[in-house]
Design a protein around this motif. Structure first.
Motif, PDB file in Angstrom:
ATOM      1  N   ILE A 146     -12.185 -52.573  38.123  1.00  0.00           N
ATOM      2  CA  ILE A 146     -12.923 -51.839  39.143  1.00  0.00           C
ATOM      3  C   ILE A 146     -11.976 -51.461  40.282  1.00  0.00           C
ATOM      4  N   ASP A 147     -11.962 -50.175  40.636  1.00  0.00           N
ATOM      5  CA  ASP A 147     -11.163 -49.685  41.757  1.00  0.00           C
ATOM      6  C   ASP A 147     -12.054 -48.918  42.726  1.00  0.00           C
ATOM      7  N   PRO A 148     -11.631 -48.812  44.005  1.00  0.00           N
ATOM      8  CA  PRO A 148     -12.362 -47.953  44.943  1.00  0.00           C
ATOM      9  C   PRO A 148     -12.240 -46.481  44.533  1.00  0.00           C
ATOM     10  N   PRO A 149     -13.120 -45.621  45.067  1.00  0.00           N
ATOM     11  CA  PRO A 149     -13.177 -44.224  44.615  1.00  0.00           C
ATOM     12  C   PRO A 149     -11.873 -43.445  44.720  1.00  0.00           C
ATOM     13  N   THR A 150     -11.074 -43.688  45.753  1.00  0.00           N
ATOM     14  CA  THR A 150      -9.883 -42.838  45.939  1.00  0.00           C
ATOM     15  C   THR A 150      -8.579 -43.528  45.554  1.00  0.00           C
ATOM     16  N   TRP A 151      -8.639 -44.768  45.107  1.00  0.00           N
ATOM     17  CA  TRP A 151      -7.396 -45.500  44.833  1.00  0.00           C
ATOM     18  C   TRP A 151      -6.705 -44.962  43.590  1.00  0.00           C
TER      19      TRP A 151
END
Length: 449
Positions: A227-232
């Protein structure tokens, strides 16, 4: 070499059994980098062997190839007709200050913005060098850190030993295990061929150390969801470390995505995270909340600078820890160079990743035995201490890579076809096998498959 392996075995509660290392040569360095690669990979393999002994009564043999271990500590991917993007931002790197050296880590856009908020906008390294040269190292390090950026002054090992953070790390174990209170009576669903089949791994780690751990677990049959943040994004390492995983995105500041995350965590067996020590607490997912959501969870985390002392919540990466802890300074003296000389590979990241994977497997064995989950904490700085205190390195070289070092299988990635190097670890009856090719971040839905 034996000292490194026995230190790691002791930290993980593994038998102090010798493990054979095949092939010859080493990565030239002031430090025993190839020995660290072999010992950390061997310990992960030995943990798998002990799990299989517990579950099947059969203890498989384990061995590690020195050359392949060294190569995997750089990169395992060999693209065909395309190239992996550069690992470093154009202005990331080491710079001379008024009184020494500093490393600026600017790979993430917000980290570059933090450095430029202190130094002013810099189009290239020459502009950055001119600005950095006007600062004292300690002042600039503090200013960039205060701006929520990432920087590290070059210190010697002796200076690090007197620094409050160096002293704090010295007092920490290589792996800090904690017993869980909650029970999770789940049967082993694995096999000799895939010891971790049926296990769900929720991976909140980035860049190299944690993703190395989850890649290893995926190679043993675990179901890994990153899982990553939207802009990473981290384009220079994604093709290397997403092998065997599904990758999704969530914004944990948004209620709908938080609810999705809670659902994923409730079903997870294993959580890997590499946030700063206080980051999950601030998001409302501290240790107690994680236990409530997932009784019996195996919860393994790392940070850069350790879990006590004034820097426990400081942002950091392998290259910065090498500067802080004396590795780059010792390398400069060893090479008689005129600038900091880091390890030839990001060995703190890779080694800590394999130690994390070994910790997961040790905690899994305990959960299968007692029903209780548990946690483990590791840090790049503590792995650095392990390496620094071993026998010195060597200037011998490895035989160059050849076609026989590569797997015959073609990996069809979103960027183009590629080969992987053969795995450096051999566990008899348990081949490392990845069912999914490397993939882009955010290419899957945030759900268990």
């Amino acid at each position: 070499m034996t000292d490194l392996l026995t230190s790691i075995q002791a930290a993980l509660g593994l038998p102090s059994t010798p493990i054979p290392f095949t092939a010859e040569g080493a990565l030239p360095s002031a430090f025993a980098v190839t020995d660290l690669a072999c010992a950390s990979i061997a310990a992960a393999g030995q943990a798998v062997g002990e799990l299989l002994r517990q579950q099947t009564g059969h203890l498989p043999s384990v061995e590690v190839d020195r050359r392949l271990a060294s190569f995997w500590f750089a990169t395992s991917l060999r693209p065909i007709g395309w190239e992996v993007p550069p690992l470093w931002d154009p202005v990331a790197g080491d710079y001379a200050t008024k009184d020494g050296w500093i490393r600026l880590h600017t790979n993430a856009p917000h980290h570059r913005a933090a450095a430029e908020s202190v130094l002013g906008a810099c189009a290239d390294r020459a502009a950055m060098a001119a600005k950095v040269a006007q600062w004292a190292s300690a002042d600039l390090e503090q200013a960039v850190v205060d701006a929520k950026g990432c920087a590290a002054e070059m210190r010697s090992w002796e200076q690090w030993q007197k620094h409050p953070q160096g002293l704090a790390v010295n007092a920490e174990p290589l792996v800090h295990f904690s017993d869980g209170k909650d029970e999770s009576r789940q049967l082993w669903q694995g096999s000799m061929a895939q010891p971790l089949a049926g296990l769900k791994v929720l991976d909140l780690t980035r860049v190299l150390a944690g993703p190395t751990a989850s890649r290893f677990l995926a190679g043993l049959g675990a179901n890994v969801l990153r899982i990553d943040p939207p802009t990473w994004n981290e384009p220079g390492v994604v093709p290397e470390v997403t092998l065997g995983k599904r990758c999704a995105r969530l914004e944990l500041h948004q209620p709908a995505d938080r609810a999705v995350f809670e659902g994923l965590l409730k079903d997870a067996d294993i959580l890997l995270h590499g946030y700063r020590a206080d980051a999950l607490e601030h998001l409302g997912f501290g240790a107690e909340r994680r236990r409530q959501l997932a009784p019996g969870l195996i919860d393994v985390c790392l940070n850069a600078y350790g879990w006590s002392g004034p820097w426990q919540n400081r942002r950091g990466f392998d290259s910065l820890v090498q500067m802080s802890s004396g590795i780059a300074e010792a390398g400069q003296r060893w090479k008689q160079a005129d600038k900091p000389t880091p390890l030839p590979v990001q060995a703190l990241d890779h080694a800590t990743g394999y130690l994390m994977a070994a910790s997961v497997i040790r905690l899994l064995a305990e959960r299968l035995r007692s029903g209780r989950g548990g946690s483990a904490r590791l840090s790049l700085a503590r792995t650095a201490k392990l390496l620094i205190e071993q026998e010195p390195g060597t200037d011998e070289v490895l035989r160059p890579e050849d076609a026989k070092d590569r797997s015959l299988l073609m990996e069809q990635t979103p960027w183009g076809p590629a080969h992987r190097l053969q795995a450096p670890l051999k566990i008899r009856g348990t081949p490392l096998h990845w069912a999914l090719p490397a993939t882009e971040l955010g290419s899957h839905q945030p759900r268990w498959f």
